[in-house]
Motif scaffolding. Structure first.
Motif, PDB file in Angstrom:
ATOM      1  N   VAL A   7       1.406  -7.060   8.065  1.00 48.65           N
ATOM      2  CA  VAL A   7       2.811  -7.805   7.636  1.00 48.65           C
ATOM      3  C   VAL A   7       2.253  -9.130   7.047  1.00 48.65           C
ATOM      4  CG1 VAL A   7       4.392  -9.353   8.666  1.00 48.65           C
ATOM      5  CG2 VAL A   7       4.068  -7.131   9.616  1.00 48.65           C
ATOM      6  N   ASP A   8       1.097  -9.789   7.350  1.00 46.48           N
ATOM      7  CA  ASP A   8       0.631 -10.774   6.486  1.00 46.48           C
ATOM      8  C   ASP A   8       0.254 -10.477   5.143  1.00 46.48           C
ATOM      9  OD1 ASP A   8       1.039 -12.566   8.599  1.00 46.48           O
ATOM     10  OD2 ASP A   8      -0.988 -12.557   9.264  1.00 46.48           O
ATOM     11  N   MET A   9      -0.513  -9.319   4.838  1.00 44.40           N
ATOM     12  CA  MET A   9      -0.902  -8.736   3.667  1.00 44.40           C
ATOM     13  C   MET A   9       0.292  -8.465   2.791  1.00 44.40           C
ATOM     14  SD  MET A   9      -3.278  -5.383   2.939  1.00 44.40           S
ATOM     15  CE  MET A   9      -2.018  -4.429   3.124  1.00 44.40           C
ATOM     16  N   LEU A  10       1.389  -7.977   3.455  1.00 43.97           N
ATOM     17  CA  LEU A  10       2.545  -7.683   2.758  1.00 43.97           C
ATOM     18  C   LEU A  10       3.091  -9.051   2.253  1.00 43.97           C
ATOM     19  CD1 LEU A  10       3.883  -4.462   4.368  1.00 43.97           C
ATOM     20  CD2 LEU A  10       2.860  -4.525   2.472  1.00 43.97           C
ATOM     21  N   LEU A  11       3.392  -9.856   3.290  1.00 43.88           N
ATOM     22  CA  LEU A  11       4.015 -11.165   2.853  1.00 43.88           C
ATOM     23  C   LEU A  11       3.194 -11.790   1.563  1.00 43.88           C
ATOM     24  CD1 LEU A  11       5.021 -12.548   6.337  1.00 43.88           C
ATOM     25  CD2 LEU A  11       6.279 -11.737   4.270  1.00 43.88           C
TER      26      LEU A  11
END
Length: 81
Positions: A7-11
């Motif tokens: 999720v952090d990577m996608l954000l």
């Protein structure tokens, strides 16, 4: 934890896309300023930027592979329960 990292990577990717135009303007401004420097100062600054970029790339690769290894370890641990 792995889902959180994803999720952090996608954000981060989403934020990068939003800031791409501002980043391109900043790059153009930096290249304009560097173009006005004497050759020896330009070389020093260029070497520094390249060194920092290499360091960040190495750091990212290490962190990614460590996370991948940790994920495999976690799966093996869960399967052994």
């Amino acid at each position: 934890m792995m889902v959180g990292e994803r999720v952090d990577m996608l954000l981060t990717l989403m934020k990068r896309a939003e800031k791409k135009e501002a980043s391109l303007q900043l790059i153009n401004l930096a290249e304009t300023i560097m173009g006005k420097l004497p050759k020896d100062e330009w070389t020093i600054l260029d070497d520094y930027i390249n060194d920092m970029t290499d360091h960040l790339a190495d750091e990212g690769t290490y962190l990614y592979s460590s996370g991948f290894t940790d994920g495999i370890w976690a799966l093996k641990f869960i399967n052994s329960l």
